[in-house]
Design an enzyme around this catalytic site. Structure first.
Site, short mmCIF file in Angstrom:
data_model
loop_
_atom_site.label_atom_id
_atom_site.label_comp_id
_atom_site.label_asym_id
_atom_site.label_seq_id
_atom_site.Cartn_x
_atom_site.Cartn_y
_atom_site.Cartn_z
N ASP A 93 -3.71 -13.08 33.84
CA ASP A 93 -3.65 -13.37 35.26
C ASP A 93 -2.16 -13.26 35.65
O ASP A 93 -1.30 -13.05 34.80
CB ASP A 93 -4.24 -14.75 35.58
CG ASP A 93 -4.63 -14.86 37.05
OD1 ASP A 93 -5.52 -15.66 37.37
OD2 ASP A 93 -4.06 -14.11 37.88
C1 GLC Z 1 -4.15 -14.69 41.27
C2 GLC Z 1 -5.52 -15.13 40.82
C3 GLC Z 1 -6.36 -14.00 40.29
C4 GLC Z 1 -6.00 -12.73 41.01
C5 GLC Z 1 -4.59 -12.37 40.61
C6 GLC Z 1 -4.10 -11.10 41.32
O1 GLC Z 1 -3.22 -15.67 40.97
O2 GLC Z 1 -5.62 -16.20 39.90
O3 GLC Z 1 -7.73 -14.39 40.49
O4 GLC Z 1 -6.89 -11.71 40.65
O5 GLC Z 1 -3.68 -13.42 40.84
O6 GLC Z 1 -3.98 -11.35 42.68
#
Ligand code: GLC
Length: 740
Positions: free
Chosen positions: A275
């Protein structure tokens, strides 16, 4: 067609699939053999878009980036891709990604609202529409579906979830994967889906985002992993690590999760992406001393791609050169990345054909409206107030969500345009403006407003109307990532607004537009009719007005329990019986003064809340009524390899046609571990005409009765079971059967 021809055709198809698979693997081998270590590590680096900045274009030319997220200008996407394909040494295309969670331009209800439809076909169609719109600007990878089970409405991200139940989440998650990816992932209008957040994110302590979780392996396997396995079985192209630690081990460094389960047990060959900076965040978790340590831990935990953490691009090369990480490990990660690129067809068709005509297509808006209709739950309808009939000549449209084009879209909306939203006020004016006297007075300008200055005018409006439509709930910003609430009642002065409107004596229809279940017991008791709509998206207005005036009949069912008060959380239907199940409940206000210590009967309930929710999982009313027969079984005992047919007749005993979600629940009466009092094992949404009866049957096999036991195997244990076919998780007449 003769049998032999079918066999030949089938074997040719199989051969063809294996050939193309082998062909992809051969192409990966060939490319890998040409790549330098730097180029391999470059593929493992994901950056957020910065347009055509020199930094970015230099990175691409030197092969230091494998994927870009949040770039949505199609000309920029094509130019960046051209640089990758034509100006980098090996011409490896980039994957462009975005969070397309519940729509790209045409915004559907938040996933929790889509799950409330219990209509997997409709959910799949919604994802398909999102894919068509998003791929038209070059997005070929979405970070959805989120298949985190959660039982904690304090958690902001419950909005993105499909609720509390592993089975419902599995069905809806798989439907979204199929919708996003289509029948052929290499089709330009298909985009790779991403099962996230792996895993256990929804168990964050106190419902506080990113918080620690404590999940015994049995619960991890029983509750949190099944929807991920369902997404994998549906062919999901990628997984994403979760931010949280499980029992002290952050998912981005969790070898048990990512290696033992995902790779070894499930044989997954897709891409695992971190993430956002979750690899780097292992430093703040306190399990890594520095970024190099984090890179090493993540690489050893089989995380293929580093989203905006700069750990891999900064330290993997030195880790390989020092022998702390093998190049074989790097190769494995790069294979998974290249495999996704080949599967997306990017080596053959790297560029995007611009076609913005797909935005807001009429049929897309219609589908979004249907999803909002079917995702709305009728919780109360005293005296059959709803649907409003033609005796109503004037309507007061009140509340902060009555005309909130941005808030009705809900959380995780980057590209949807509020100016395209049709709000409830707009919809009632468009549809009934010439027939009804519509008096609009918001009362509060936004959900958190505490000033009561506007309430007086709303009360005046109510007095002049035959019925009040009060739209309450949450602004979108109170829902979603990092937007958790310790108090999940109606924000601001909304409750006061309702109380004042109630004093006018006019019938009040309460419509809740929120990103989570809210503790609205008092408000439900005051209202005459209650519709729970979550955040319904672009077409929330027309959907709600069709429901309120009877052009549509409610069919939504709760995908999540609505608690009476926040102190009950976690409260969910599939709970254990305990040794002292609640009985003889004496609520706090009924306790005699001076009551002796043991006078209340020591069983499992809260003195100030009892033991039941405000509304249970699976609950939802209709404008008609359905009568269920007692289920019948094809036999009363089964053994391995056998199955039972469970049948039930459902009669529409009302005056209106309607859809009903028929739910199948099972209980294992005695297990080697305490078992839930009910577990959802199937459901079917059926349309039944007024007065008509339909039969629904489910096939129950021993494997549906299996559960993870203490020795970490999954098996169905012989013994007695109960089975229900019912309209929610608390009703129905159980029938017994035995597994030999
Ligand atoms: C965010 C979220 C994730 C998302 C990623 C990209 O912090 O936790 O669900 O896909 O970053 O935006």
């Amino acid at each position: 067609m003769k049998k032999t021809n079918v066999l030949i055709l089938f074997s040719l198809l199989l051969w063809g699939c294996s050939q193309s698979k082998n062909n992809v693997e051969a192409r990966i081998d060939d490319l890998l053999s040409k790549m330098t270590l730097k180029e391999k590590i470059g593929q493992m680096n994901q950056l957020t878009g910065t347009g055509l900045s020199t930094d970015m274009t230099d990175c691409i030319r030197s092969g230091e980036v494998g994927s870009i997220l949040n770039e949505v200008d199609v000309k920029t996407v094509n130019e960046l891709q051209r640089i990758a394909v034509e100006e980098s040494r090996l011409g490896i295309p980039l994957i462009f990604a975005r969070d397309v969670i519940h729509g790209y331009k045409t915004i559907f209800p938040i996933p929790l609202g889509q799950a409330a439809s219990w209509n997997k076909e409709l959910v799949e169609e919604g994802a398909r529409i999102a894919a068509k719109e998003a791929t038209s600007v070059g997005i070929r990878w979405t970070f959805a579906p989120m298949v985190d089970v959660t039982r904690d409405p304090r958690w902001g991200r419950i909005a993105e979830s499909c609720g509390e139940d592993p089975y419902l989440t599995s069905v809806m998650g798989a439907a979204m994967v199929k919708g996003f990816q289509g029948n052929d992932l290499s089709e330009p209008r298909s985009m790779g889906a991403c099962a996230k957040h792996f895993a256990g994110y929804g168990a964050a302590e106190s419902g506080k985002d990113y918080n620690t979780t404590w999940i015994p392996e049995i619960q991890l396997r029983e509750t949190f992993l099944p929807p991920f396995k369902a997404a994998l079985d549906a062919g999901v192209a990628s997984f994403m690590c979760s931010f949280n630690d499980i029992n002290g081990v952050p998912s981005s460094g969790n070898e048990f999760l990512n290696k033992q389960i995902l790779r070894n047990e499930w044989k997954y060959d897709g891409l695992l992406v971190s993430d956002w900076a979750s690899i780097q965040q292992m430093i703040s978790h306190g399990v890594c001393s520095d970024l190099k340590d984090a890179a090493k831990k993540a690489a050893n935990a089989c995380v293929d791609m580093d989203m905006m953490g700069f750990a891999y691009i900064s330290h993997l090369e030195e880790l390989v050169k020092s022998g702390e990480i093998s190049e074989k490990q790097i190769d494995e990660a790069v294979r998974n990345i290249l495999r996704m690129k080949f599967r997306l067809g990017l080596f053959d068709q790297p560029y995007t054909k611009e076609d913005t005509t797909v935005f807001y297509a009429t049929e897309s808006l219609e589908k979004a409206k249907q999803a909002a209709i079917e995702g709305t739950i009728l919780l109360k309808n005293d005296n059959n107030l709803l649907p409003l009939n033609d005796k109503i000549k004037s309507v007061a449209v009140i509340g902060p969500l009555s005309d909130a084009p941005s808030d009705q879209l809900g959380t995780w909306v980057f590209d949807g345009e509020p100016e395209r939203s049709i709000t409830p006020l707009q919809a009632i004016k468009d549809t009934y403006g010439s027939k009804l006297k519509i008096i609009a007075e918001k009362g509060l300008n936004y959900s958190r407003e505490i000033s009561e200055d506007g309430i007086k005018k709303s009360v005046e409006a109510a007095k002049k109307s035959d019925v009040v439509l009060l739209f309450v709930g949450e602004e979108a910003i109170l829902s979603g990532e990092a937007h958790c609430r310790a108090d999940i009642s109606l924000p601001g002065a909304q409750s006061k607004l309702l109380s004042e409107l109630k004093k006018t004596g006019k019938p009040v229809v309460l419509i809740v537009m929120a990103g989570r279940p809210l503790t609205i017991e008092k408000e439900v008791n005051q209202a005459d009719g209650v519709l729970y709509a979550f955040h319904g998206g672009t077409m929330a207005g027309p959907a709600l007005i069709d429901l309120i005036f009877g052009k549509a009949v409610p069919s939504g069912k709760l995908p999540i329990t609505i608690p009476r008060m926040v102190g009950q959380i976690p409260i969910y239907y599939s709970h254990k019986m305990t040794g002292r199940p609640a009985e003889n409940i004496c609520l706090i206000d009924n306790i005699p003064v001076g009551a002796p210590q043991t006078s209340l009967g020591n069983t499992s309930f809260h003195l100030d809340a009892g033991d039941s929710p405000l509304f249970p999982f699976g609950y939802g009313l209709s404008y008609t009524t359905f009568e269920y027969s007692k289920p019948t079984l094809s036999k009363n005992t089964i053994s391995e390899g056998d199955s039972i047919i469970v049948e039930c007749s459902i009669k529409n005993t009302g005056k209106l046609d309607g859809k009903e979600v028929v739910q199948l629940y099972v209980r294992d009466l005695v297990g080697s571990l305490a078992r839930p009092i009910r577990e959802l094992k199937g459901f079917e949404k059926i349309f039944i005409k007024a007065g008509e009866t339909k039969k629904v049957s489910f096939t129950l096999k021993p494997k549906y009765l299996a559960f993870w036991i203490a020795d970490m195997t999954k098996k169905a244990e012989p013994g007695k079971f109960e089975v229900w076919i019912s309209n929610d998780s608390q009703t129905g007449v159980p029938v017994k059967f035995e597994l030999k």
